[in-house]
Design a protein around this motif. Structure first.
Motif, short mmCIF file in Angstrom:
data_model
loop_
_atom_site.label_atom_id
_atom_site.label_comp_id
_atom_site.label_asym_id
_atom_site.label_seq_id
_atom_site.Cartn_x
_atom_site.Cartn_y
_atom_site.Cartn_z
N ASP A 109 30.73 60.81 65.11
CA ASP A 109 29.82 59.92 66.01
C ASP A 109 29.35 59.00 65.06
O ASP A 109 29.21 57.81 65.54
CB ASP A 109 28.41 60.97 66.10
N THR A 110 28.74 59.20 63.73
CA THR A 110 28.20 58.05 63.04
C THR A 110 29.30 56.97 62.73
O THR A 110 29.05 55.72 62.89
CB THR A 110 27.55 58.49 61.70
N LEU A 111 30.37 57.47 62.15
CA LEU A 111 31.48 56.69 61.86
C LEU A 111 31.73 55.72 63.09
O LEU A 111 31.83 54.23 63.03
CB LEU A 111 32.63 57.39 61.42
N VAL B 81 31.14 57.35 55.89
CA VAL B 81 29.92 58.29 56.28
C VAL B 81 29.91 59.57 55.67
O VAL B 81 31.07 60.04 55.05
CB VAL B 81 29.72 58.58 57.69
N GLU B 82 28.98 59.96 55.02
CA GLU B 82 28.79 61.38 54.27
C GLU B 82 27.58 62.01 54.83
O GLU B 82 26.57 61.59 55.16
CB GLU B 82 29.16 61.17 52.82
N LYS B 83 27.74 63.37 54.54
CA LYS B 83 26.39 64.21 54.60
C LYS B 83 26.21 65.07 53.40
O LYS B 83 27.33 65.70 53.00
CB LYS B 83 26.81 65.30 55.90
N ARG B 84 25.23 65.14 52.99
CA ARG B 84 24.91 66.02 51.78
C ARG B 84 24.05 67.15 52.23
O ARG B 84 22.95 66.98 53.17
CB ARG B 84 24.06 65.11 50.61
N VAL C 64 30.15 66.54 52.54
CA VAL C 64 31.15 66.24 53.25
C VAL C 64 31.37 64.90 53.71
O VAL C 64 30.38 64.38 53.85
CB VAL C 64 31.01 67.13 54.59
N ARG C 65 32.49 64.04 53.40
CA ARG C 65 32.55 62.86 53.52
C ARG C 65 33.78 62.40 54.63
O ARG C 65 34.87 63.19 54.50
CB ARG C 65 32.65 62.08 52.35
N MET D 58 30.89 71.31 63.02
CA MET D 58 29.85 70.38 63.43
C MET D 58 29.32 69.38 62.70
O MET D 58 29.21 68.08 63.07
CB MET D 58 28.49 71.45 63.82
N THR D 59 29.54 69.39 61.34
CA THR D 59 29.38 68.34 60.42
C THR D 59 30.11 67.43 60.67
O THR D 59 29.95 66.06 60.75
CB THR D 59 29.23 69.06 59.13
N LEU D 60 31.47 67.91 61.02
CA LEU D 60 32.59 66.75 60.86
C LEU D 60 32.23 65.82 62.23
O LEU D 60 32.34 64.85 62.55
CB LEU D 60 33.91 67.32 61.07
#
Lengths: 259, 480
Positions: free
Chosen positions: B224-226, B201-204, B292-293, B217-219
């Protein structure tokens, strides 16, 4: 005037609350097996508290034996986490699991943490003390450390109180300093009981000095560890009972031999 | 020798492999730098790290190529053309000269990059696309390229028009395979640098993030998604990797391992917090992270255990979680449990193994039972390496010493028990050691030692002349 009185009263009540809070947590005491020591400790070693064991640099093995004995008493078939610095292994040798088994403890329940420095050792022990799945946490430190101050000691005590896990500090080659420990001990190795046998000696014996005891008197005793029963006891005249041979007098047989 | 050169030098007619003296003769004011192969490889691997943001399958093609398997990834970046443009632009901004191409097979794409940049070849059109290129673009050995040119086959189209059997007979099977791959017939598999994670999962971020709170927070959101996607398939993570892509191209990956599969995002969150706290060189956001992945590179099927009233199961879970946390902070090899070994040699009798992986085994291990009503036979503290002691004399040649010096302190022996003879394992390869006679000794102060004589008296130890020498003594451990 009345304002001051009420402030005093508030402070008093706060102190009272703090004190009672501590007492509540001290419900569990484990008898060590040595009647005089147990009397001084008001029934035994307090659980959910920190106990410090000090020794000189050359007496590391004796102090380790005593701490192992205490841990054996308080863990009661729960895992034991032993945190130590890399450095102490070079000075007094690594804790041997065979030796631990010989003392009557279960090496299966032992998890060892090899910390690189004092900070990480302290942090790991504080973390571990907060985990109530453990029976006891032993923190082994070699030499004087600046990092282990009142704040660090208070942290460990609070963690131990909240979880009910007993913390044992093994401080080798260090001088006792003020701390929040429940008890503080100074350890020396004791002679085997004097007897005629040059080639026989028995169970581990410790010359134990209780330097500080928050809830009772201090004192100095000879304690023996019974490997089979996994508890301490009064010194016996093992292996051959010799009538009225006082401790601390050199064995005459030795003098003849050496002379 | 010229190792590499830029476009301007190439235009002057210099080429790779030319002696430097010749090159200087052609162009006296040539700027020369020493080649650093190691730094080149490092840069290539750094670029490959950066390319991880496009696809998890990145393979090195030394000395200066990279393969990216973008199957199923291109639409995330607005299609193949957009992806190619983004990649070339970004690398160009960093100061790299890039030649990139997209094709159905890796060999075809590589052939394309040798001649031009920015070409996208659809499936089945490989042969037509590289038809006009010179044979050198295939990247075969120098001898083969020269041979082809001498045979009058100047372009790839010329070579392809010949029967494959002729080419194989003349230039070998390897070359004909290469040619077939370049023409889109079959493909050589690329070997990605990292195995493909099971879950990613990643966030751009349009605006790069830099603060610790934002990172945390991002992690936790990614966790949660993972967890949600793993939960659907009944999996739990054993190894997790968080990768932070900095805007300036630097990528930092942080790994966390666990003893048993993790199924709760707050556990992942806590493990990463411990790990990030304890980093020797902390995470440096620089101008911020734009991607962040979080990936789970090892997963296991989670067996839902039946919880009964027995508290032991619960306790073991908590202990495993504690071990994971400590391991995340100080390293998995530093938290150990012990397994008994089937040997009499004291220093090899116990094996310390990482607690994360062997906790369950160690809890069930069979330890040799101690002899009842005997004092301890093995010391509580054992030296890794036995420490030498000097023994002035022993009254009986085979017997124990009466005094010895260890660490510059004299110890008078008051009580002795022994010897306990431990013979070395002659059936092992490294078993040609001396027999040891161990004595348990108490000195005048009450300290107890475990000392041994290395070698039998008169019979095992010899000096340089072949005469028997007195054996040496060692302290191996200390009793309580």
């Amino acid at each position: 005037m009345s304002a001051r009185m009420s402030a005093l009263a508030t402070l008093r009540s706060q102190i009272e609350r703090i004190e009672t809070a501590e007492v509540v947590h001290h419900q569990g005491r484990i008898a060590l097996g040595h009647s005089e020591v147990d009397r001084a400790l008001k029934g035994g070693l307090a659980r959910a508290a920190i106990h410090e064991v000090f020794c000189a640099g050359s007496q590391g093995a004796a102090a380790t034996g005593f701490v192992t004995g205490l841990a054996g008493r308080v863990t009661a078939q729960r895992p034991l986490l032993w945190v130590r610095q890399d450095f102490s292994e070079r000075e007094t040798g690594a804790l041997s699991m065979s030796g631990l088994a010989e003392l009557g403890l279960d090496p299966r329940l032992m998890v060892m943490v090899r910390a690189t420095d004092v900070e990480s050792a302290l942090r790991t022990s504080a973390d571990a003390l907060a985990c109530d799945a453990l029976g006891a946490v032993v923190l082994e430190l070699w030499g004087e450390t600046r990092q282990f101050d009142l704040v660090a000691s208070r942290k460990l005590t609070l963690a131990a109180q909240s979880s009910g896990v007993t913390g044992l500090l093994l401080r080798m080659a260090a001088q006792p300093l003020p701390s929040t420990a429940e008890t503080r001990w100074m350890l020396r190795a004791a002679h085997s009981p004097p007897g005629s046998a040059w080639d026989a000696w028995g169970a581990p014996r410790f010359d134990v000095e209780l330097l500080r005891n928050r809830h009772g008197p201090c004192g100095r005793w000879i304690m023996e560890w019974k490997c089979d029963e996994c508890q301490f006891s009064e010194p016996s005249a093992y292996p051959q009972p010799v009538a009225a041979a006082p401790a601390y007098r050199p064995d005459p047989a030795v003098f003849q031999r050496a002379g | 020798m010229i190792h590499a050169l830029d476009e301007a030098a190439e235009r002057l007619g210099l080429h790779i492999g030319q002696p430097l003296a010749n090159a200087r003769a052609m162009c006296p004011d040539l700027k020369v730098f020493d080649a650093d192969v190691v730094a080149d490889a490092k840069t290539l691997s750094d670029i490959a790290d950066w390319c991880d943001r496009f696809t998890p399958l990145v393979a090195l093609d030394p000395p200066h190529g990279l393969f990216l398997d973008i199957t199923g990834c291109a639409h995330l970046f607005g299609g193949e053309a957009a992806l190619l443009r983004t990649l070339v632009l970004a690398l160009g901004r960093q100061g790299f000269a890039v030649s990139a191409a997209i094709a159905g097979t890796s060999v075809c794409a590589r052939t394309l990059t040798r001649q031009a940049t920015g070409i996208i070849v659809a499936d089945g059109e490989e042969a037509a696309a590289i038809d006009r290129f010179p044979v050198s673009a295939l990247g075969a050995d120098e001898t083969i390229t020269t041979g082809l040119r001498r045979a009058g086959l100047k372009t790839i189209g010329d070579v392809a028009s010949r029967a494959p059997s002729e080419i194989t007979a003349r230039f070998g099977a390897r070359f004909s395979t290469l040619l077939a791959h370049a023409l889109g017939q079959g493909d050589a598999p690329i070997s990605p640098r990292k195995p493909l994670p099971d879950y990613i999962v990643e966030k751009r971020f349009a605006e790069p993030i830099a603060t610790d709170t934002m990172i945390a927070m991002t992690l936790s959101r990614l966790a949660d998604t993972l967890i949600a996607s793993m939960e659907k398939q009944g999996k739990g993570a054993r190894r997790l990797e968080a990768a932070f892509f900095r805007t300036d191209g630097v990528v930092r990956a942080i790994m966390v391992e666990t003893g048993r599969p993790v199924t709760q995002s707050k556990v992942i969150d806590r493990l990463f917090r411990e790990r990030l706290d304890a980093l020797a060189d902390p995470l440096d956001p620089g101008f911020g992270f734009d991607v962040v992945r979080l990936s789970a590179s090892r997963t296991e099927i989670v067996v839902q255990e039946q919880r009964d009233l027995d508290a032991h199961v619960h306790d073991n879970d908590e202990l495993a979680a504690l071990i994971d946390r400590i391991a995340a902070r100080i390293g998995g090899k530093r938290v150990v449990v012990h397994l008994p070994q089937d040997t009499h040699i004291p220093e090899q009798a116990v094996l310390a193994v990482p607690a994360q992986h062997h906790l369950a085994v160690a809890m069930q291990a069979e330890w040799p039972a101690r002899v009842e009503s005997e004092p301890p036979l093995r010391p509580l503290r054992l030296f890794d390496k036995p420490e030498p002691v000097t023994v002035p004399f022993a009254t009986v040649p085979d017997g124990p010493p009466h005094q010895f010096t260890w660490r510059r302190a004299k110890h008078a022996v008051v009580r002795v028990e022994g010897p306990e003879r431990i013979a070395m394992e002659w059936w092992r390869q490294d078993g040609k050691q001396l027999t040891r006679d161990y004595f348990r000794i108490e000195d005048a102060e009450g300290l107890r030692f475990w000392i041994f004589r290395d070698g039998l008296y008169e019979g095992e130890v010899f000096d340089a002349d072949g005469k028997s020498a007195p054996p040496r003594w060692y302290v191996h451990g200390l009793f309580a």
